[in-house]
Every structure is written in C-alpha cells, then in structure tokens.
Design a protein around this motif. Sequence first.
Motif, short mmCIF file in Angstrom:
data_model
loop_
_atom_site.label_atom_id
_atom_site.label_comp_id
_atom_site.label_asym_id
_atom_site.label_seq_id
_atom_site.Cartn_x
_atom_site.Cartn_y
_atom_site.Cartn_z
N ARG A 167 -23.60 -14.81 45.44
CA ARG A 167 -24.99 -14.92 45.90
C ARG A 167 -25.71 -13.59 45.78
NH1 ARG A 167 -23.99 -16.39 50.74
NH2 ARG A 167 -23.91 -18.61 50.24
N THR A 168 -25.07 -12.50 46.19
CA THR A 168 -25.73 -11.20 46.13
C THR A 168 -25.89 -10.72 44.69
OG1 THR A 168 -23.59 -10.08 46.46
CG2 THR A 168 -24.92 -10.53 48.42
N ARG A 169 -24.84 -10.89 43.87
CA ARG A 169 -24.91 -10.39 42.50
C ARG A 169 -25.87 -11.21 41.65
NH1 ARG A 169 -21.35 -8.59 46.12
NH2 ARG A 169 -20.25 -6.72 45.37
N ILE A 170 -25.77 -12.52 41.75
CA ILE A 170 -26.65 -13.36 40.95
C ILE A 170 -28.08 -13.27 41.45
CG2 ILE A 170 -27.17 -15.76 40.33
CD1 ILE A 170 -24.15 -16.23 40.19
N GLY A 171 -28.25 -13.18 42.77
CA GLY A 171 -29.60 -13.02 43.33
C GLY A 171 -30.27 -11.76 42.81
N MET A 172 -29.53 -10.67 42.74
CA MET A 172 -30.09 -9.42 42.22
C MET A 172 -30.43 -9.56 40.74
SD MET A 172 -28.40 -5.62 42.26
CE MET A 172 -27.01 -6.16 41.29
N ARG A 173 -29.58 -10.23 40.00
CA ARG A 173 -29.84 -10.41 38.57
C ARG A 173 -31.07 -11.27 38.35
NH1 ARG A 173 -26.00 -9.15 34.50
NH2 ARG A 173 -26.59 -10.01 32.48
N LEU A 174 -31.22 -12.33 39.15
CA LEU A 174 -32.41 -13.17 39.04
C LEU A 174 -33.67 -12.40 39.42
CD1 LEU A 174 -31.10 -16.54 40.54
CD2 LEU A 174 -31.57 -16.03 38.13
N TYR A 175 -33.53 -11.52 40.40
CA TYR A 175 -34.68 -10.71 40.82
C TYR A 175 -35.17 -9.84 39.67
CZ TYR A 175 -37.24 -6.93 43.11
OH TYR A 175 -38.19 -6.00 43.44
N HIS A 176 -34.24 -9.18 39.00
CA HIS A 176 -34.64 -8.33 37.87
C HIS A 176 -35.13 -9.16 36.69
CE1 HIS A 176 -33.44 -4.53 39.62
NE2 HIS A 176 -32.24 -4.99 39.89
N ALA A 177 -34.52 -10.34 36.48
CA ALA A 177 -34.94 -11.18 35.36
C ALA A 177 -36.35 -11.72 35.57
CB ALA A 177 -33.96 -12.34 35.19
N GLU A 178 -36.76 -11.89 36.82
CA GLU A 178 -38.08 -12.44 37.13
C GLU A 178 -39.19 -11.60 36.51
OE1 GLU A 178 -40.94 -14.94 39.17
OE2 GLU A 178 -38.80 -15.19 38.86
N ALA A 179 -38.98 -10.27 36.46
CA ALA A 179 -40.02 -9.38 35.96
C ALA A 179 -40.32 -9.62 34.48
CB ALA A 179 -39.61 -7.92 36.17
N ARG A 180 -39.35 -10.10 33.73
CA ARG A 180 -39.57 -10.30 32.30
C ARG A 180 -39.56 -11.78 31.90
NH1 ARG A 180 -34.28 -8.49 32.91
NH2 ARG A 180 -32.68 -9.80 31.94
N ALA A 181 -39.36 -12.67 32.89
CA ALA A 181 -39.31 -14.09 32.58
C ALA A 181 -40.72 -14.63 32.33
CB ALA A 181 -38.67 -14.86 33.73
N SER A 182 -40.83 -15.51 31.36
CA SER A 182 -42.13 -16.10 31.04
C SER A 182 -42.08 -17.63 31.04
CB SER A 182 -42.61 -15.62 29.67
OG SER A 182 -41.66 -15.95 28.67
N GLY A 183 -40.93 -18.17 31.37
CA GLY A 183 -40.75 -19.62 31.34
C GLY A 183 -41.28 -20.28 32.59
N PRO A 184 -41.20 -21.62 32.65
CA PRO A 184 -41.67 -22.36 33.82
C PRO A 184 -40.77 -22.13 35.03
CG PRO A 184 -40.62 -23.82 32.24
CD PRO A 184 -40.72 -22.49 31.57
N VAL A 185 -41.28 -22.52 36.20
CA VAL A 185 -40.54 -22.36 37.46
C VAL A 185 -39.58 -23.52 37.63
CG1 VAL A 185 -40.76 -22.31 39.97
CG2 VAL A 185 -42.39 -21.04 38.56
N LEU A 186 -38.33 -23.19 37.97
CA LEU A 186 -37.31 -24.19 38.21
C LEU A 186 -36.81 -24.07 39.65
CD1 LEU A 186 -35.34 -26.38 37.07
CD2 LEU A 186 -33.74 -24.49 36.60
N LEU A 187 -36.87 -25.16 40.40
CA LEU A 187 -36.29 -25.20 41.74
C LEU A 187 -34.84 -25.64 41.62
CD1 LEU A 187 -39.14 -26.91 43.81
CD2 LEU A 187 -38.96 -24.56 42.96
N ALA A 188 -33.92 -24.83 42.11
CA ALA A 188 -32.49 -25.11 41.98
C ALA A 188 -31.86 -25.15 43.36
CB ALA A 188 -31.81 -24.05 41.12
N MET A 189 -31.10 -26.20 43.65
CA MET A 189 -30.49 -26.34 44.97
C MET A 189 -29.25 -27.20 44.89
SD MET A 189 -33.49 -28.74 46.51
CE MET A 189 -34.67 -27.62 45.72
#
Length: 306
Positions: A167-189
């Motif tokens: 959770r911590t590692r992937i959350g951090m990676r997603l946080y950094h990826a958000e800055a360069r992501a240009s795709g649509p928003v996906l809700l994942a649960m």
Amino acid sequence: MNDSAQHGGETPLYPIREVSRLTGVNSVTLRAWERRYGLIQPRRTPKGHRLYAREDIERVEQILQWLNRGVPVSQVRELLDRPAVEPEAPPPDPSDWPAQRERLVAAVEALDLGRLETLYTQSLALYPVATCVAELWAPALRELEERWGDERLGNALQRHTLEAFLRTRIGMRLYHAEARASGPVLLAMPLPEDPGTLWLQLAALLAGEHGLRVRLFDAPLPLGELPLAVERLGGAGVLLAGSHAGRTDLMRRQLPRLAELLEVPLGLCGPVARIREGELEASGVAVLGDDLDEAVSRLQTLLPPA
C-alpha cells in the motif's frame, strides 16, 4: 533517443524519462535531487541531456527507502555516503524468476520487511512493471493464497503485512505517476467481502503505468454509492478486483444491476474474474480475467479518452 543507450563499453545508460518510469520519481524531483542536494550525478550527452547508469537507478531507490523511513531529504546524502559496516553480498539476478518468487514467498512468511524492500526495488528498477507483476508478484501471490487457504495461525498477519507494505510503495508510485498521467480517471476498489486488497493493488500499479489516473480505495464502497462516486470524482470507469469466488447473489444479481446503473464501464479482474466468467458473460460487467496487465489493457479500450 532510445530508452537505453550504450556508453563506455557495455554499460547501459537511461534517459531521465525512463528513470522516472522505472522508479516512480518524476523528472523535476530527480533534477532537484541532483542540483540542490547532490544526491545523484548523472552523465551528460554532448548536448547536455542526462543519462543514468544502473547504479544511479539503484541510488534513487535507496533515496526512496530513506525518505519512506521519514529521513529529511537534506540528510539523505550523509546516510548514502556512509560506508557499510561489512560488504554486502552481490544481489541475486532478478531475471531468475523462480528463485525470486521463492525468496518473495519466504520473505512474506518470515515477515522480513527488509527482504521485501530489496525484492521490490530491485525488480522494478531493472524490469518493466508488467514483467515484474507477471513473473514475480502475481505468481507469488497465487502461491501464498494457496498456503493461506489452510487457515493456519499467522496467515492473516502475513496477508496484512504484505498489504501494508505494498500500500505504501504502490501509493507513492501512483502519487508520482499522477503528475505525468494524462489518461482518464479510474476508480479501483476491492470486491465486497473479499479478504484482501493484494490483487487490487497490483492492478492499480499497472493501471498507473498505463497512464490512467487511479483513485485507489482500500475498502469497498457500498454498491449503491458507486454511481455518486463516479459522478463526484469524475470517474471514467470502475475496476473491482478479488481473489475469491464471491457470493453468488453478488455475482448474479448485484454486479449486473450495478453495471446497468453506472454510466461508465464496470470491470472485474483477479482470480474472481476467472472463476465467475461463465456466470457474468451475458451481463454488462466487463470480465477481464486474472492476467492483470491484459485486464487493464482490455479495460482501457472501453474507457473514453480523458
């Protein structure tokens, strides 16, 4: 410029965009670590473009490890440059996937967070995320879930420890990826009543690598609230993941009904998608299978452009 270049013999060198993709650290941060703190010193092309060697990528991962432990970035260089008490053994070859899976399973069972950190950072520093998930993490997770099915003492602790780690590692990676992501928003649960979030976390990691802007929920929302969540969060799609078969009523009635109510695609991935594929075939639920990279790719084709 190619993703990697040869320089000075057989030493592969990587441009900053590839280092950012491999480590999850955006290029602005990499430049700041170089200019302000002297943490990394990449080579330069004659035109001034930065090129990073494998040891530079490993140093970035070491920086992330110290930052994750709460060390201020201004103090990291001193820790990185501190000589080790004893020389470390050379790391195993990450391409030896069966041995890596064995080490990963053993690390989880031993609750060895240090070994988990090493396996996580080494694999993602040297190989694409899709390869790491397909060859290391997903097969190891299948093996672990087979063992956890015995309901032995300590199994829940192993699962929750691995979930917290990822959770911590992937959350951090997603946080950094958000800055360069240009795709649509996906809700994942996770799927309601599923025992864990491990398949979801791996799927979210891959979705971020595909350029989607992932909104990751640790716990399932009530199904009746999902249309509101899609509206308020601007979701272009919903991805549910699960490891177990799930309730028959949930699969045969509730999910198909939810797919009718949502105005965006509803996808299902993980082992549950393979188990329930036949029952959901005629429903509006996109049954994506348990090959997670393929599942994300298939779902992405159903999403509207950002």
